[in-house]
Scaffold this motif. Structure first.
Motif, short mmCIF file in Angstrom:
data_model
loop_
_atom_site.label_atom_id
_atom_site.label_comp_id
_atom_site.label_asym_id
_atom_site.label_seq_id
_atom_site.Cartn_x
_atom_site.Cartn_y
_atom_site.Cartn_z
N LEU A 142 0.85 -1.19 0.00
CA LEU A 142 0.00 0.00 0.00
C LEU A 142 0.89 1.24 0.00
CD1 LEU A 142 -2.59 -1.29 2.57
CD2 LEU A 142 -2.97 -0.87 0.13
N TYR A 147 0.64 4.21 0.81
CA TYR A 147 0.58 5.22 1.87
C TYR A 147 0.92 4.68 3.26
CZ TYR A 147 -4.09 3.16 1.73
OH TYR A 147 -5.13 2.29 1.68
N LEU A 148 1.40 3.43 3.30
CA LEU A 148 1.83 2.90 4.59
C LEU A 148 3.34 2.72 4.60
CD1 LEU A 148 -0.80 0.12 5.43
CD2 LEU A 148 -0.79 2.54 6.07
N LYS A 149 3.97 3.10 5.71
CA LYS A 149 5.40 2.86 5.88
C LYS A 149 5.61 1.37 6.05
CE LYS A 149 6.07 7.33 8.01
NZ LYS A 149 6.14 8.04 9.29
N GLU A 175 4.24 -0.22 9.03
CA GLU A 175 2.79 -0.16 9.08
C GLU A 175 2.13 -1.21 8.18
OE1 GLU A 175 2.28 4.60 10.06
OE2 GLU A 175 2.36 3.92 7.98
N HIS A 190 1.86 -3.95 10.47
CA HIS A 190 0.91 -3.70 11.57
C HIS A 190 -0.53 -3.75 11.08
CE1 HIS A 190 4.24 -1.48 13.98
NE2 HIS A 190 4.27 -2.78 14.14
N TYR A 191 -0.72 -3.39 9.83
CA TYR A 191 -2.09 -3.40 9.30
C TYR A 191 -2.68 -4.81 9.34
CZ TYR A 191 -5.94 -3.41 6.06
OH TYR A 191 -7.16 -3.61 5.50
N VAL A 192 -1.94 -5.80 8.81
CA VAL A 192 -2.50 -7.16 8.83
C VAL A 192 -2.62 -7.69 10.25
CG1 VAL A 192 -1.98 -7.92 6.50
CG2 VAL A 192 -0.21 -8.04 8.23
N TYR A 238 8.47 4.84 3.02
CA TYR A 238 7.31 4.49 2.20
C TYR A 238 7.78 3.60 1.06
CZ TYR A 238 4.35 7.91 4.54
OH TYR A 238 3.62 8.57 5.47
N ARG A 240 5.16 -9.32 5.27
CA ARG A 240 3.74 -9.10 5.46
C ARG A 240 2.96 -10.41 5.37
NH1 ARG A 240 0.49 -5.35 1.23
NH2 ARG A 240 1.04 -7.08 -0.14
#
Ligand SMILES: Nc1ncnc2c1ncn2[C@@H]1O[C@H](COP(=O)(O)OP(=O)(O)O)[C@@H](O)[C@H]1O
Ligand SMILES: [Mg+2]
Lengths: 375, 225
Positions: free
Chosen positions: B98, B100-102, B105, B108-110, B141, B157
């Motif tokens: 994505l 816009y995610l570092k 992140e 961390h999102y998943v 990024y 990820r």
């Protein structure tokens, strides 16, 4: 909101631009709404603020107070339904007055006013008077709308009716009492009789008046309607919208407000639709990884909420700040209830605009993620 | 060890009526824990279809699929989404991070989707990023990363939620030979370390060094090589 916030953080410029557009639109919405309310207030506040929910007017008067003429007969019928307290006659007369030179500067003052004759013990007696109150016994004294004070007339000074030459002393002022954009001047029935004898016709002898203000329930209104022969019972709102010019004025402002709401919804709809389409493959990936559809939908809604609430908050501050800077004579009014209503409607329209995008997001298939080379 | 993926008599036909086309034809496959399987095949042979069905993104016309002992039959869309989140890690062509995610992140999102608590998520992310040698890039990024680095983030990820099995769709397609080999060896490392399974589809025969088993997708079935 994890994604929504980080996306906005990453594409600041893009979201700032849309925020500015939303800000301008919401500012205009609030401003025009305030203007409409202010103009309505400057126009007919005297009627709006009456504690009477209904009015009896002559049948063929087209709901217009000045054209209506009723007599003791109708008053008796009205009081049989509404009770002694619940029905009170109102007479009115538009006129031009002059004020003494001393009171309003060197040149003196000429202004259009509307005289209201009301029972000073009844339903329509002016309340919240600044200065002296008047009673049914006082002679030659009147209570005027504050607008006259702003024009330079002072308590104790005299105003003179131009056509009859009759003079009245200002005993006090009340707030928010306009009729057809003119300040209202209240007098008691006795002064009214004398005053009318001076004007054309002078048929004041057989007590007559324009309308009867009624403090009654809807059922009583229906009952009274049946009993009155040459008069009809109308609501306050009907009476207000029949005041010449009122509907036209409010109608055109209302149209502007409606258009602004629609514009706000469309601007957001287009903006979010375009970025949603751009992100189709991203949504596919997110779904493949196990993101629920509802999560993505709320992301879009969350962004719309942030944008519309944010822009509203800023434009509210701007409008309120501007309101303080505006001169008192500017017809502008924003009450808390109006602000809340307008804000909710604005946010509601914005959400409506985001609906297309949410549907679009829902339709993206996780399958898109596999076999695609480009993000 | 138990089977992480079982496919039995899986058939997929596209189109209807006269113009049907069988892409998969009674395909069988079993992948055990600790096993890294490569599926080869030229373009159009059905690799993406195979992977989509194995990865619970597409329902087969007939046959059965089970992941980590859980059959996919009669599962609702929502249940499949949850299953993908908990049991499957995906790697796509060209990373698909994505924008816009570092880096950190992205992981961390998943973890958030799987409702891991913040501390656990941070520990797991730093463990994976350090092992894959991109810990120093955690605050960047994706646009600031090279293709190889991006694909390493994608590996991290995919393993973040400790899935039972990883599916990789031509993970080396957008990389040069050297970087491609690096990425495949890293996938293999993770499979061994975590005792999980992985299936990679590819058309590049030079990437097979670390695979335990190489299969060829031909005429709708998998053939050992
Ligand atoms: N949704 C679909 N509808 C009809 N035919 C499809 C669909 N998806 C793939 N195919 C066909 O199935 C065959 C296999 O496709 P695919 O699985 O993408 O192969 P690969 O990934 O090996 O290139 C191709 O001939 C393709 O045209
Ligand atoms: Mg393919």
């Amino acid at each position: 909101m994890f994604l929504a916030l980080r996306e906005m953080r990453h594409a600041k410029a893009r979201y700032m631009l849309i925020l500015v557009i939303m800000l301008l639109v919401s500012f205009l919405v609030l401003f025009v709404t305030g203007l409409a309310k202010g103009l309505a207030n400057a126009n007919i506040s005297a009627v709006e603020n009456m504690p009477a929910g209904y009015f009896a007017v002559q049948e063929d008067a087209g709901h217009i107070f000045r054209r209506s003429m009723l007599g003791e007969q109708e008053l008796k019928v009205a009081r049989s339904v509404a009770g002694e307290e619940g029905a009170t006659p109102l007479s009115l007369q538009m006129s031009t007055i002059t004020a003494d030179a001393g009171a309003a500067g060197d040149k003196g003052l000429k202004a259009d006013v509307t005289f209201f004759a009301v029972d000073m013990n009844g339903l329509l007696a002016p309340s919240g008077v600044k200065g002296e109150r008047i009673t049914n016994e006082t002679k030659g004294q009147v209570i005027a709308d504050e607008k006259l004070e702003r024009l330079g007339v002072k308590i104790g000074s005299f105003i003179t009716d131009q056509s009859t030459g009759k003079s009245f002393q200002i005993a006090g002022f009340v707030k928010n009492s306009s009729f057809s954009h003119t300040p209202v001047v209240y007098m008691n029935p006795q002064d009214w009789l004398e005053f009318r004898q001076g004007t054309a016709g002078g048929q004041g002898a057989a007590a007559s008046f324009n309308v009867i203000a009624l403090h009654i329930t809807a059922e009583q209104a229906a009952e009274l309607s049946g009993k009155l022969n040459h008069a009809e019972v109308i609501t306050r709102q009907q009476a207000v919208s029949s005041i010449p010019g009122y509907s036209e004025e409010q109608g055109s402002l209302m149209m502007m407000i409606v258009f602004l709401f629609v514009i706000a919804a469309f601007v957001l709809a287009v903006f979010f639709y375009v970025i949603t389409i751009q992100k189709t493959s991203q949504f596919g990936i997110l779904k493949a990884m196990g993101t629920k559809m509802s999560y993505l939908g709320w992301s879009v809604v969350g962004q719309v909420m942030i944008l519309s609430a944010g822009s509203l908050a800023v434009s509210l501050l701007l409008v309120l700040g501007m309101n303080m800077a505006l001169p008192a004579s500017m017809p502008f009014r924003l009450e808390p209830l109006t602000i809340v209503g307008t804000s909710l409607l604005f946010i509601g329209m914005s959400l409506l605009g985001s609906l297309v995008s949410v549907i679009r997001v829902a339709k993206v298939d996780a399958l898109e993620a596999i076999g695609r080379a480009n993000a | 060890m138990s089977a992480k993926l079982i496919m039995k008599q899986v058939t997929k036909t596209y189109g209807d009526g006269a113009a049907t086309m069988s892409v998969l034809n009674k395909l069988n496959l079993e992948v055990k824990g600790g096993e890294f399987v490569a599926v080869l095949g030229p373009s159009g042979s059905g690799k993406s279809t195979f992977l989509s069905i194995a990865g619970a993104l597409l329902t087969p016309t007939s046959g059965e699929v089970a992941i980590d002992g859980e059959s996919l039959k009669d599962k609702s869309k929502g249940e499949l989404t949850r299953l993908r989140l908990e049991k499957i890690g995906f790697m796509f062509q060209s990373a698909q991070l994505l924008p816009y995610l570092k880096v950190e992140e992205q992981l961390h999102y998943v973890a958030k989707l799987a409702k891991l608590d913040a501390k656990e998520s941070r520990e797991r992310a730093s463990y994976l990023l350090k092992r894959l040698g991109i810990w120093e890039r955690r605050d960047h990024y994706p646009e600031k990363l090279s293709g190889g680095e991006k694909q390493r983030v994608a590996i991290a990820r995919a393993w973040m939620n400790k899935p039972a099995i990883l599916f990789a769709d031509e993970p080396t397609a957008s990389l040069d030979y050297k970087r491609g080999r690096e990425v495949v060896s890293m996938i293999a490392d993770e499979v061994k370390q975590e005792g999980k399974a992985a299936v990679m589809v590819t058309h590049d025969e030079r990437m097979l060094e670390w695979c335990d088993r190489v299969l060829r997708l031909q005429d709708g079935v998998l053939i050992d090589m």
